[in-house]
Design a protein around this motif. Structure first.
Motif, PDB file in Angstrom:
ATOM      1  N   UNK A  39       9.012 -29.257  53.690  1.00  0.00           N
ATOM      2  CA  UNK A  39       7.730 -28.879  54.340  1.00  0.00           C
ATOM      3  C   UNK A  39       6.980 -27.856  53.489  1.00  0.00           C
ATOM      4  N   UNK A  40       7.696 -27.202  52.566  1.00  0.00           N
ATOM      5  CA  UNK A  40       7.029 -26.206  51.719  1.00  0.00           C
ATOM      6  C   UNK A  40       6.629 -26.821  50.380  1.00  0.00           C
ATOM      7  N   UNK A  41       6.550 -28.135  50.388  1.00  0.00           N
ATOM      8  CA  UNK A  41       5.910 -28.900  49.310  1.00  0.00           C
ATOM      9  C   UNK A  41       6.369 -28.579  47.914  1.00  0.00           C
ATOM     10  N   UNK A  46      26.330 -27.383  54.192  1.00  0.00           N
ATOM     11  CA  UNK A  46      25.646 -27.964  55.350  1.00  0.00           C
ATOM     12  C   UNK A  46      24.216 -27.451  55.452  1.00  0.00           C
ATOM     13  N   UNK A  47      23.990 -26.247  54.948  1.00  0.00           N
ATOM     14  CA  UNK A  47      22.643 -25.667  55.026  1.00  0.00           C
ATOM     15  C   UNK A  47      22.455 -24.625  53.931  1.00  0.00           C
ATOM     16  N   UNK A  48      21.192 -24.383  53.620  1.00  0.00           N
ATOM     17  CA  UNK A  48      20.829 -23.397  52.594  1.00  0.00           C
ATOM     18  C   UNK A  48      19.863 -22.401  53.222  1.00  0.00           C
ATOM     19  N   UNK A  49      20.029 -21.135  52.868  1.00  0.00           N
ATOM     20  CA  UNK A  49      19.120 -20.093  53.347  1.00  0.00           C
ATOM     21  C   UNK A  49      18.086 -19.836  52.251  1.00  0.00           C
ATOM     22  N   UNK A  50      16.824 -19.881  52.621  1.00  0.00           N
ATOM     23  CA  UNK A  50      15.740 -19.784  51.642  1.00  0.00           C
ATOM     24  C   UNK A  50      15.378 -18.328  51.350  1.00  0.00           C
ATOM     25  N   UNK A  51      14.432 -18.135  50.437  1.00  0.00           N
ATOM     26  CA  UNK A  51      13.805 -16.827  50.171  1.00  0.00           C
ATOM     27  C   UNK A  51      12.306 -17.050  50.327  1.00  0.00           C
ATOM     28  N   UNK A  52      11.729 -16.513  51.378  1.00  0.00           N
ATOM     29  CA  UNK A  52      10.336 -16.838  51.700  1.00  0.00           C
ATOM     30  C   UNK A  52       9.456 -15.587  51.651  1.00  0.00           C
ATOM     31  N   UNK A  53       8.411 -15.645  50.841  1.00  0.00           N
ATOM     32  CA  UNK A  53       7.562 -14.480  50.582  1.00  0.00           C
ATOM     33  C   UNK A  53       6.207 -14.660  51.263  1.00  0.00           C
ATOM     34  N   UNK A  65       2.487 -18.150  51.336  1.00  0.00           N
ATOM     35  CA  UNK A  65       1.964 -17.568  52.572  1.00  0.00           C
ATOM     36  C   UNK A  65       1.084 -18.539  53.356  1.00  0.00           C
ATOM     37  N   UNK A  66       0.060 -19.104  52.715  1.00  0.00           N
ATOM     38  CA  UNK A  66      -0.821 -20.035  53.438  1.00  0.00           C
ATOM     39  C   UNK A  66      -0.104 -21.276  53.986  1.00  0.00           C
ATOM     40  N   UNK A  67       0.974 -21.716  53.310  1.00  0.00           N
ATOM     41  CA  UNK A  67       1.722 -22.885  53.830  1.00  0.00           C
ATOM     42  C   UNK A  67       2.322 -22.541  55.196  1.00  0.00           C
ATOM     43  N   UNK A  68       2.880 -21.335  55.336  1.00  0.00           N
ATOM     44  CA  UNK A  68       3.440 -20.902  56.623  1.00  0.00           C
ATOM     45  C   UNK A  68       2.303 -20.695  57.640  1.00  0.00           C
ATOM     46  N   UNK A  69       1.205 -20.130  57.173  1.00  0.00           N
ATOM     47  CA  UNK A  69       0.094 -19.863  58.105  1.00  0.00           C
ATOM     48  C   UNK A  69      -0.524 -21.151  58.615  1.00  0.00           C
ATOM     49  N   UNK A  70      -0.335 -22.258  57.819  1.00  0.00           N
ATOM     50  CA  UNK A  70      -0.904 -23.527  58.296  1.00  0.00           C
ATOM     51  C   UNK A  70       0.170 -24.413  58.925  1.00  0.00           C
ATOM     52  N   UNK A  71       1.350 -23.801  59.264  1.00  0.00           N
ATOM     53  CA  UNK A  71       2.279 -24.539  60.102  1.00  0.00           C
ATOM     54  C   UNK A  71       3.584 -24.972  59.489  1.00  0.00           C
ATOM     55  N   UNK A  72       3.837 -24.659  58.199  1.00  0.00           N
ATOM     56  CA  UNK A  72       5.124 -25.050  57.601  1.00  0.00           C
ATOM     57  C   UNK A  72       6.249 -24.326  58.350  1.00  0.00           C
ATOM     58  N   UNK A  73       7.397 -24.944  58.446  1.00  0.00           N
ATOM     59  CA  UNK A  73       8.531 -24.330  59.150  1.00  0.00           C
ATOM     60  C   UNK A  73       9.822 -24.637  58.407  1.00  0.00           C
ATOM     61  N   UNK A  74      10.865 -23.866  58.685  1.00  0.00           N
ATOM     62  CA  UNK A  74      12.193 -24.203  58.175  1.00  0.00           C
ATOM     63  C   UNK A  74      12.738 -25.356  58.997  1.00  0.00           C
ATOM     64  N   UNK A  75      13.972 -25.760  58.739  1.00  0.00           N
ATOM     65  CA  UNK A  75      14.610 -26.778  59.584  1.00  0.00           C
ATOM     66  C   UNK A  75      16.108 -26.510  59.596  1.00  0.00           C
ATOM     67  N   UNK A  93       7.911 -12.650  62.014  1.00  0.00           N
ATOM     68  CA  UNK A  93       9.176 -13.041  62.668  1.00  0.00           C
ATOM     69  C   UNK A  93       8.924 -14.203  63.618  1.00  0.00           C
ATOM     70  N   UNK A  94       7.791 -14.141  64.330  1.00  0.00           N
ATOM     71  CA  UNK A  94       7.458 -15.240  65.243  1.00  0.00           C
ATOM     72  C   UNK A  94       7.144 -16.516  64.456  1.00  0.00           C
ATOM     73  N   UNK A  95       6.372 -16.315  63.361  1.00  0.00           N
ATOM     74  CA  UNK A  95       5.915 -17.509  62.616  1.00  0.00           C
ATOM     75  C   UNK A  95       7.062 -18.173  61.877  1.00  0.00           C
ATOM     76  N   UNK A  96       7.925 -17.356  61.218  1.00  0.00           N
ATOM     77  CA  UNK A  96       8.900 -17.847  60.247  1.00  0.00           C
ATOM     78  C   UNK A  96      10.278 -18.023  60.880  1.00  0.00           C
ATOM     79  N   UNK A  97      10.569 -17.232  61.938  1.00  0.00           N
ATOM     80  CA  UNK A  97      11.917 -17.242  62.549  1.00  0.00           C
ATOM     81  C   UNK A  97      12.998 -16.990  61.491  1.00  0.00           C
TER      82      UNK A  97
END
Ligand code: HDL
Ligand code: ZN
Length: 430
Positions: free
Chosen positions: A48-50, A153-160, A167-177, A227-231
């Motif tokens: 989702x983070x292209x 089973x899963x990877x923890x990202x580093x998100x700035x 930033x704009x990708x998260x602000x326009x709705x990108x999410x982890x999974x 915290x709300x946006x990115x969880x």
């Protein structure tokens, strides 16, 4: 004083058949192979983070670890190298580090291991066949395949959030999974306030150059919004070898009054990655950072001042590792993790993990991949399993020699704790 011959036979827990000493190493290898790990610090990104997500052979071969090694074995100057297109950079690295010289370093051998994992030639004169293979891969399927090969089973990202692209990708709705957990990375806020307070102000947060007035409260609001946006499963920051706490600085105040209290409020850990000497050679760009021994009294004071916070800590200097184990014995809210960056080499991983087992039992997180390119998790976790098999087996053999039976269930439990449940508990994932 009874002698050992009068002691009750050793009792295993949980119950199960006691293993023979000569069987231990194979059982450890089996359990390491079959338990899927959580990779708790990477620079990978969910689809989702292209375009932020790097994968494929040209990214693998131009990893900044390999760029640093290239400049030692080629006459190319950094300026000439940076002016080259990515494929030409990869061709030069492949020729220099893999053809003209045997790829015996950790990072070069890793690329060989990845090629082998996909059944691709590992000693060829060029990257043509590998390029053709990766060009034919569909990303989502490829991610599943790579995670299976890597045994994660899963990877923890580093998100700035202040990265102008991310930033704009998260602000326009990108999410982890469920495969990619987000992390709120705060280097730009904590280490580069002078360059970034205006970015926060432009986003509507009433902050100023001195972080005065309502700046601290506004940073708390920024953290709550993200915290709300990115969880995020934790917040993180990389810190220089000179890091001090408490510190009469903007970073010191932001940590004390905004970031650490916010982590406590959100019930998530703060990851402190300490010991970087940033850009000791700027010409190498991402490969230009060095390492320095840190003063761990900073960590001590954070653990003392904030007993209700949970801290993850990874130190970049080999010389800080033993004292980190001592501090982890003093502070139950301190979780050492990984053999970070310049430490992620078998000779050092073995030393660090042995002293951690000796001083902490299984109450630590042995490794993370720090992968920047998707397929790197294949070799980084293969190396971790290969290096730690004899280390863990040795601990169990010593235990048996000293009088306690060891079962397969023991080994399964301990490896699950080291590579899954310690992190899940710390990040409240379960
Ligand atoms: O700050 C970090 O998270 C480090 O891991 C850096 O990204 C570093 O450049 C790196 O990739 N280390 O492996
Ligand atoms: Zn990293």
């Amino acid at each position: 004083m009874s002698t050992s011959s009068h002691l009750e036979p050793p009792v295993a827990f949980p119950p199960g058949p006691s293993l023979e000493p000569e069987a231990i190493e194979n059982r450890v290898a089996e359990e390491l192979a079959r338990i899927p790990f959580i990779d708790m610090h990477t620079h990978l990104f969910s689809p989702a983070l292209g375009e932020l997500g790097l994968w494929g052979i040209d990214e693998l071969v131009t990893y900044h670890y390999l760029e640093a090694e290239l400049f030692r074995s080629s006459s190319v100057t950094p300026e000439e190298y940076w002016a080259m297109p990515k494929r030409s950079q990869a061709d030069l690295i492949w020729r220099t580090l893999f053809v003209e010289n045997a790829p015996v370093s950790e990072a070069t051998r890793g690329v060989v291991a990845v090629l082998r994992a996909f059944g691709l030639p590992t000693g060829g004169p060029n990257l043509n066949e590998a390029r053709e293979y990766f060009a034919g891969r569909k990303l989502e399927d490829h991610i599943d395949h790579v995670f299976r090969l890597a045994g994660i089973s899963e990877a923890v990202m580093t998100n700035d959030p202040l990265d102008p692209v991310e930033g704009p990708l998260w602000e326009s709705g990108a999410r982890g999974n469920r495969k990619f957990h987000p992390v709120l990375r705060l280097d730009r806020v904590l280490n580069k306030w002078t360059d970034h307070w205006r970015v926060l102000a432009a986003k509507g947060y009433s902050v100023d150059a001195e972080a005065s007035g309502e700046s601290i409260a506004e940073v708390r609001r920024f953290l709550a919004d993200w915290r709300l946006r990115m969880q995020p499963v934790y917040m993180a920051v990389s810190l220089p070898d000179t890091f001090q706490y408490p510190e009469e600085s903007i970073r010191g105040r932001l940590l004390k009054e905004a970031v650490v209290p916010a982590c406590r409020e959100f019930d998530i850990p703060l990851s402190l990655m300490i010991g970087v000497r940033y850009q000791v050679n700027p010409a190498l760009r991402l490969a230009g950072d060095g390492v320095g021994k840190a003063d761990l009294r900073a960590l001590e004071r954070l653990c003392v001042e904030f007993p209700s916070n949970r801290f993850l800590a990874s130190l970049l200097s080999r010389e800080n590792q033993h004292e980190l184990c001592v501090y982890a014995r003093k502070f139950r809210n301190l979780m050492p993790f990984g053999c970070w960056w310049f430490l992620n080499n078998p000779s050092v991983v073995e030393e660090i993990t042995r002293e951690r087992l000796e001083m902490l039992g299984t109450s630590f997180i042995p490794q993370h991949s720090d992968a920047r390119v998707l397929e790197q998790v294949i070799y980084k976790w293969k190396n971790t399993r290969r290096t730690l098999t004899p280390v863990l087996a040795n601990s169990y053999r010593l235990l048996m020699e000293d009088g306690r039976a060891v079962t397969q269930a023991d080994i399964h439990h301990d490896i699950t704790r080291l590579f899954r449940t310690n992190f899940e508990a710390w990040a409240r994932l379960k």
